[in-house]
Motif scaffolding. Structure first.
Motif, PDB file in Angstrom:
ATOM      1  N   HIS A 189      19.670  26.633 -34.877  1.00 37.56           N
ATOM      2  CA  HIS A 189      18.412  26.056 -34.418  1.00 37.56           C
ATOM      3  C   HIS A 189      17.730  25.288 -35.556  1.00 37.56           C
ATOM      4  CE1 HIS A 189      14.521  25.682 -32.480  1.00 37.56           C
ATOM      5  NE2 HIS A 189      13.978  26.260 -33.521  1.00 37.56           N
ATOM      6  N   THR A 219      15.212  14.463 -26.640  1.00 37.45           N
ATOM      7  CA  THR A 219      15.035  15.611 -25.740  1.00 37.45           C
ATOM      8  C   THR A 219      15.570  16.897 -26.359  1.00 37.45           C
ATOM      9  OG1 THR A 219      17.051  15.024 -24.531  1.00 37.45           O
ATOM     10  CG2 THR A 219      14.949  14.278 -23.605  1.00 37.45           C
ATOM     11  N   ILE A 220      16.635  16.811 -27.146  1.00 32.47           N
ATOM     12  CA  ILE A 220      17.118  18.004 -27.867  1.00 32.47           C
ATOM     13  C   ILE A 220      16.049  18.471 -28.856  1.00 32.47           C
ATOM     14  CG2 ILE A 220      18.805  18.836 -29.565  1.00 32.47           C
ATOM     15  CD1 ILE A 220      20.853  16.986 -28.164  1.00 32.47           C
ATOM     16  N   ARG A 239      13.153  20.050 -26.944  1.00 32.16           N
ATOM     17  CA  ARG A 239      13.467  21.400 -26.467  1.00 32.16           C
ATOM     18  C   ARG A 239      13.351  22.416 -27.592  1.00 32.16           C
ATOM     19  NH1 ARG A 239      17.516  24.879 -26.845  1.00 32.16           N
ATOM     20  NH2 ARG A 239      17.790  26.387 -25.179  1.00 32.16           N
ATOM     21  N   ASN A 240      13.885  22.073 -28.757  1.00 27.60           N
ATOM     22  CA  ASN A 240      13.814  22.999 -29.891  1.00 27.60           C
ATOM     23  C   ASN A 240      12.387  23.207 -30.372  1.00 27.60           C
ATOM     24  OD1 ASN A 240      16.515  23.600 -29.980  1.00 27.60           O
ATOM     25  ND2 ASN A 240      17.003  22.022 -31.474  1.00 27.60           N
ATOM     26  N   ARG A 293      10.689  25.415 -27.991  1.00 31.64           N
ATOM     27  CA  ARG A 293      11.212  26.786 -28.165  1.00 31.64           C
ATOM     28  C   ARG A 293      10.418  27.525 -29.236  1.00 31.64           C
ATOM     29  NH1 ARG A 293      16.990  28.330 -30.878  1.00 31.64           N
ATOM     30  NH2 ARG A 293      16.485  30.509 -31.198  1.00 31.64           N
ATOM     31  N   MET A 338      11.625  29.535 -21.266  1.00 34.16           N
ATOM     32  CA  MET A 338      12.674  28.815 -21.993  1.00 34.16           C
ATOM     33  C   MET A 338      13.647  28.162 -21.015  1.00 34.16           C
ATOM     34  SD  MET A 338      13.273  27.962 -24.975  1.00 34.16           S
ATOM     35  CE  MET A 338      14.578  26.862 -25.445  1.00 34.16           C
ATOM     36  N   THR A 339      13.938  28.838 -19.918  1.00 36.28           N
ATOM     37  CA  THR A 339      14.790  28.250 -18.889  1.00 36.28           C
ATOM     38  C   THR A 339      14.120  27.019 -18.276  1.00 36.28           C
ATOM     39  OG1 THR A 339      15.755  30.401 -18.387  1.00 36.28           O
ATOM     40  CG2 THR A 339      15.975  28.687 -16.694  1.00 36.28           C
ATOM     41  N   ASN A 343      11.852  25.170 -19.728  1.00 36.87           N
ATOM     42  CA  ASN A 343      11.830  24.172 -20.792  1.00 36.87           C
ATOM     43  C   ASN A 343      13.166  23.435 -20.859  1.00 36.87           C
ATOM     44  OD1 ASN A 343      11.071  22.783 -23.208  1.00 36.87           O
ATOM     45  ND2 ASN A 343      12.114  24.351 -24.397  1.00 36.87           N
ATOM     46  N   THR A 344      14.253  24.184 -20.826  1.00 38.66           N
ATOM     47  CA  THR A 344      15.582  23.576 -20.878  1.00 38.66           C
ATOM     48  C   THR A 344      15.818  22.696 -19.662  1.00 38.66           C
ATOM     49  OG1 THR A 344      16.413  25.464 -22.139  1.00 38.66           O
ATOM     50  CG2 THR A 344      18.047  24.085 -21.031  1.00 38.66           C
ATOM     51  N   CYS A 400      13.874  19.426 -20.001  1.00 36.83           N
ATOM     52  CA  CYS A 400      14.490  18.515 -20.970  1.00 36.83           C
ATOM     53  C   CYS A 400      15.770  17.896 -20.423  1.00 36.83           C
ATOM     54  CB  CYS A 400      14.756  19.247 -22.279  1.00 36.83           C
ATOM     55  SG  CYS A 400      13.244  19.703 -23.143  1.00 36.83           S
ATOM     56  N   VAL A 401      16.563  18.678 -19.699  1.00 38.76           N
ATOM     57  CA  VAL A 401      17.789  18.147 -19.106  1.00 38.76           C
ATOM     58  C   VAL A 401      17.458  17.098 -18.050  1.00 38.76           C
ATOM     59  CG1 VAL A 401      19.753  18.749 -17.626  1.00 38.76           C
ATOM     60  CG2 VAL A 401      19.235  20.135 -19.633  1.00 38.76           C
TER      61      VAL A 401
END
Length: 130
Positions: free
Chosen positions: A27, A81-82, A85-86, A89, A105-106, A108-109, A112-113
């Motif tokens: 991370h 977007t990566i 997301r981090n 997080r 977190m789900t 959030n992911t 971003c996807v």
């Protein structure tokens, strides 16, 4: 089994097994690497924005539809977007734990996807099909 309460002392104690060391390192490296790439790409993005300032829709489509512009722009969107997301997080880890953290977190992911896929699909449509 008794659940251990995680306090500042537990986290600070190097003998406790708090978190996943490999995941934390990955991370950290991902966050720094995507941040550095974003800094490099900012010049590219400023160039595109300056070039498209005051342009009509046809000029914008032609500019972003150029493979030398559109493909790096799509790559930039994925990297941003990566990084997003981090960064989110980190914020979620500070304020939530357990089931709530997993749920947020789900989400959030997923967010971003969706942003990455929709943006890349739009850019690739312009590049390959005008």
């Amino acid at each position: 089994m008794k659940e251990q309460i995680i306090t500042r002392d537990v986290v600070a104690n190097p003998k406790t097994k708090y978190g996943n060391a490999k995941a934390s390192t990955r991370h950290f490296i991902t966050q720094r690497l995507t941040g550095a790439i974003n800094v490099l790409f900012i010049l590219f993005l400023v160039f595109i924005v300056a070039k498209l300032a005051g342009a009509d829709r046809a000029d914008m489509v032609a500019t972003i539809g150029n493979g030398w512009i559109g493909l790096p722009l799509a790559l930039l969107l994925v990297i941003v977007t990566i990084h997003m997301r981090n960064g989110m997080r980190d914020t979620l880890e500070d304020y939530f734990a357990g089931r709530a953290y997993s749920t947020y977190m789900t989400l959030n992911t997923l967010f971003c996807v969706v942003i990455a896929v929709a943006g890349v699909a739009a850019i690739l449509k312009l590049v390959f099909w005008g």
